[in-house]
Design a protein around this motif. Structure first.
Motif, PDB file in Angstrom:
ATOM      1  N   VAL A 192       0.817  -1.080  -0.048  1.00 35.67           N
ATOM      2  CA  VAL A 192       0.004   0.157   0.174  1.00 35.67           C
ATOM      3  C   VAL A 192       0.835   1.345   0.031  1.00 35.67           C
ATOM      4  N   GLU A 193       2.023   1.315   0.682  1.00 33.46           N
ATOM      5  CA  GLU A 193       2.868   2.425   0.722  1.00 33.46           C
ATOM      6  C   GLU A 193       3.388   2.741  -0.563  1.00 33.46           C
ATOM      7  N   LEU A 194       3.673   1.776  -1.209  1.00 36.29           N
ATOM      8  CA  LEU A 194       4.495   1.977  -2.714  1.00 36.29           C
ATOM      9  C   LEU A 194       3.519   2.378  -3.711  1.00 36.29           C
ATOM     10  N   LEU A 195       2.179   1.776  -3.582  1.00 35.79           N
ATOM     11  CA  LEU A 195       1.306   2.157  -4.288  1.00 35.79           C
ATOM     12  C   LEU A 195       0.084   3.411  -4.179  1.00 35.79           C
ATOM     13  N   ILE A 196       0.499   3.921  -3.034  1.00 42.22           N
ATOM     14  CA  ILE A 196      -0.471   5.088  -2.588  1.00 42.22           C
ATOM     15  C   ILE A 196      -0.433   6.354  -3.438  1.00 42.22           C
ATOM     16  N   ALA A 197       0.793   6.712  -3.762  1.00 44.89           N
ATOM     17  CA  ALA A 197       1.044   7.855  -4.729  1.00 44.89           C
ATOM     18  C   ALA A 197       0.441   7.697  -6.155  1.00 44.89           C
ATOM     19  N   PRO A 198       0.890   6.637  -6.754  1.00 50.38           N
ATOM     20  CA  PRO A 198       0.251   6.581  -8.095  1.00 50.38           C
ATOM     21  C   PRO A 198      -1.327   6.129  -8.095  1.00 50.38           C
ATOM     22  N   THR A 199      -1.747   5.395  -7.204  1.00 47.72           N
ATOM     23  CA  THR A 199      -3.435   5.298  -7.131  1.00 47.72           C
ATOM     24  C   THR A 199      -3.972   6.505  -6.857  1.00 47.72           C
ATOM     25  N   GLU A 200      -3.311   7.392  -5.979  1.00 47.56           N
ATOM     26  CA  GLU A 200      -4.083   8.627  -5.617  1.00 47.56           C
ATOM     27  C   GLU A 200      -4.010   9.626  -7.080  1.00 47.56           C
ATOM     28  N   TRP A 201      -3.050   9.567  -7.711  1.00 47.89           N
ATOM     29  CA  TRP A 201      -2.896  10.353  -9.235  1.00 47.89           C
ATOM     30  C   TRP A 201      -4.006   9.809  -9.896  1.00 47.89           C
ATOM     31  N   LEU A 202      -4.190   8.347 -10.120  1.00 49.79           N
ATOM     32  CA  LEU A 202      -5.062   7.794 -11.023  1.00 49.79           C
ATOM     33  C   LEU A 202      -6.552   8.219 -10.498  1.00 49.79           C
ATOM     34  N   VAL A 203      -6.902   8.173  -9.285  1.00 53.27           N
ATOM     35  CA  VAL A 203      -8.121   8.284  -8.875  1.00 53.27           C
ATOM     36  C   VAL A 203      -8.294  10.053  -9.203  1.00 53.27           C
ATOM     37  N   MET A 204      -7.484  10.875  -9.012  1.00 55.43           N
ATOM     38  CA  MET A 204      -7.703  12.304  -9.309  1.00 55.43           C
ATOM     39  C   MET A 204      -7.796  12.448 -10.800  1.00 55.43           C
ATOM     40  N   LEU A 205      -7.229  11.905 -11.397  1.00 52.56           N
ATOM     41  CA  LEU A 205      -7.168  11.904 -13.032  1.00 52.56           C
ATOM     42  C   LEU A 205      -8.700  11.542 -13.573  1.00 52.56           C
ATOM     43  N   LEU A 206      -9.047  10.305 -13.047  1.00 50.66           N
ATOM     44  CA  LEU A 206     -10.340  10.038 -13.297  1.00 50.66           C
ATOM     45  C   LEU A 206     -11.497  10.737 -12.728  1.00 50.66           C
ATOM     46  N   THR A 207     -11.396  11.429 -11.624  1.00 50.39           N
ATOM     47  CA  THR A 207     -12.115  12.264 -11.049  1.00 50.39           C
ATOM     48  C   THR A 207     -12.662  13.644 -12.015  1.00 50.39           C
ATOM     49  N   VAL A 211      -3.565   9.701 -22.262  1.00 47.91           N
ATOM     50  CA  VAL A 211      -2.090   9.441 -21.890  1.00 47.91           C
ATOM     51  C   VAL A 211      -1.695   9.535 -20.379  1.00 47.91           C
ATOM     52  N   ALA A 212      -2.165  10.428 -19.920  1.00 49.62           N
ATOM     53  CA  ALA A 212      -1.999  10.741 -18.428  1.00 49.62           C
ATOM     54  C   ALA A 212      -2.499   9.634 -17.689  1.00 49.62           C
ATOM     55  N   ILE A 213      -3.475   8.948 -17.881  1.00 49.45           N
ATOM     56  CA  ILE A 213      -4.120   7.711 -17.509  1.00 49.45           C
ATOM     57  C   ILE A 213      -3.154   6.528 -17.411  1.00 49.45           C
ATOM     58  N   VAL A 214      -2.732   6.467 -18.854  1.00 49.59           N
ATOM     59  CA  VAL A 214      -1.782   5.372 -19.123  1.00 49.59           C
ATOM     60  C   VAL A 214      -0.568   5.265 -18.154  1.00 49.59           C
ATOM     61  N   ILE A 215       0.107   6.604 -18.392  1.00 47.02           N
ATOM     62  CA  ILE A 215       1.168   6.850 -17.697  1.00 47.02           C
ATOM     63  C   ILE A 215       0.994   6.615 -16.003  1.00 47.02           C
ATOM     64  N   SER A 216      -0.211   6.832 -15.442  1.00 49.21           N
ATOM     65  CA  SER A 216      -0.302   6.741 -13.943  1.00 49.21           C
ATOM     66  C   SER A 216      -0.276   5.205 -13.744  1.00 49.21           C
ATOM     67  N   VAL A 217      -1.254   4.629 -14.671  1.00 48.11           N
ATOM     68  CA  VAL A 217      -1.115   2.873 -14.851  1.00 48.11           C
ATOM     69  C   VAL A 217       0.418   2.160 -14.731  1.00 48.11           C
ATOM     70  N   THR A 218       0.946   2.905 -15.645  1.00 52.85           N
ATOM     71  CA  THR A 218       2.450   2.416 -15.665  1.00 52.85           C
ATOM     72  C   THR A 218       3.301   2.632 -14.372  1.00 52.85           C
ATOM     73  N   TRP A 219       3.047   3.836 -13.783  1.00 49.12           N
ATOM     74  CA  TRP A 219       3.567   4.209 -12.701  1.00 49.12           C
ATOM     75  C   TRP A 219       3.148   3.055 -11.564  1.00 49.12           C
ATOM     76  N   MET A 220       2.105   2.623 -11.714  1.00 54.08           N
ATOM     77  CA  MET A 220       1.483   1.622 -10.697  1.00 54.08           C
ATOM     78  C   MET A 220       2.188   0.330 -10.880  1.00 54.08           C
ATOM     79  N   LEU A 221       2.328   0.067 -12.354  1.00 55.32           N
ATOM     80  CA  LEU A 221       3.195  -1.288 -12.566  1.00 55.32           C
ATOM     81  C   LEU A 221       4.818  -1.105 -12.067  1.00 55.32           C
TER      82      LEU A 221
END
Length: 284
Positions: A62-77, A112-122
């Motif tokens: 969770v500590e590793l994924l918290i930043a990219p998932t927050e970014w993804l949630v805000m992008l989708l919002t 593009v930003a959503i794909v990059i955020s998913v890549t960050w999660m990967l």
């Protein structure tokens, strides 16, 4: 008398006031609940690694994924809020083909930003995988697996980056990737020549893993450089010198130069120089 409903139905800049309130509410909800939503998403994704994780707890994942998932949630919002707006001026044609309107340009930027955020999660998932492998490697006496983990980690990140690049080109910009790869021709040869040193370093790292002239923790001497190997990477090897400086050495140099593994010495020869004055008596 002006009613509250008529105020909400008042049109301002192509949208009613109620639409702006909905958009503001969506963005505000995203800001408030992004941390909560990212933690839930991270814990759901952890179930994919639960059996493999072993002693590495979910909190680290969770500590590793918290930043990219927050970014993804805000992008989708923000994208959801943007889709609620009626902005006809964004349909102004700016190009004759491809991305022809401002709206298309903004939508493509979001994708593009959503794909990059998913890549960050990967990337972070690969980091977690490396943590698990490093923990398992620490349980064995062999040091070979300790130096193999960083190489696997870097290799996976390179593969993720290549896949992301081709996905963006094919799925978002509608480029025929197969035709592009097949038609590189001379351009591909030029790229290969430009990346000659990188390829040599990659082959050098593979040679190090297969031949195993040293492992992480060994004291080695390469040319005038002497120090302890701390990491063998995808392109280079990190060595901590006797002066405690941190040297990055390309793997091709380790393969091409004579390498002395000082840790494998069966004995060590020590030289002592004793100065005795000429007038010293034999009794001394």
């Amino acid at each position: 008398m002006i009613s509250f409903g008529s105020i909400l139905d008042h049109t301002f800049f192509y949208n009613t006031l109620s639409t702006y309130l909905w958009v503001s509410g969506i963005v505000l909800a995203g800001l408030i609940f992004k941390r909560f939503a990212s933690k839930i998403l991270s814990r759901l994704l952890f179930r994919l690694f639960k059996r493999f994780a072993g002693e590495v707890k979910s909190e680290k994942f969770v500590e590793l994924l918290i930043a990219p998932t927050e970014w993804l949630v805000m992008l989708l919002t923000v994208y959801l809020a943007y889709s609620k707006l009626n902005l006809p001026f964004l349909n102004i044609t700016i190009l004759k083909k491809g991305i022809s309107t401002v709206d298309d340009l903004i939508g493509t930027g979001f994708h593009v930003a959503i794909v990059i955020s998913v890549t960050w999660m990967l990337y972070r998932m690969v980091d977690f995988l490396a943590l698990v492998l490093m923990y398992r490697a620490s349980l064995t006496e062999s040091k070979t697996d300790d130096q193999l983990v960083p190489f696997v980690k870097d290799s996976l990140k390179v593969l993720v980056s290549i896949f992301t690049m081709f996905f963006i080109m094919g799925a978002i910009f509608h480029v025929n990737v197969a035709a592009l790869v097949g038609g590189l021709g001379i351009g591909g040869l030029a790229i290969a020549l430009a990346g000659k040193e990188s390829l040599e370093n990659l082959l050098g790292s593979i040679t190090i893993f297969l031949d195993q002239p040293f492992v992480v923790g060994d004291l080695v001497k390469v040319g005038d450089l002497e120090g302890t190997v701390e990491k063998v990477g995808f392109r280079s090897t990190r060595i901590r010198t006797l002066e405690k400086s941190y040297v990055t050495l390309p793997n091709r140099e380790l393969v091409n130069k004579p390498l002395d593994n000082l840790s494998l010495r069966t004995s060590r020869r020590v030289k002592f120089f004793l100065s005795i004055p000429y007038h010293t008596s034999t009794s001394r």
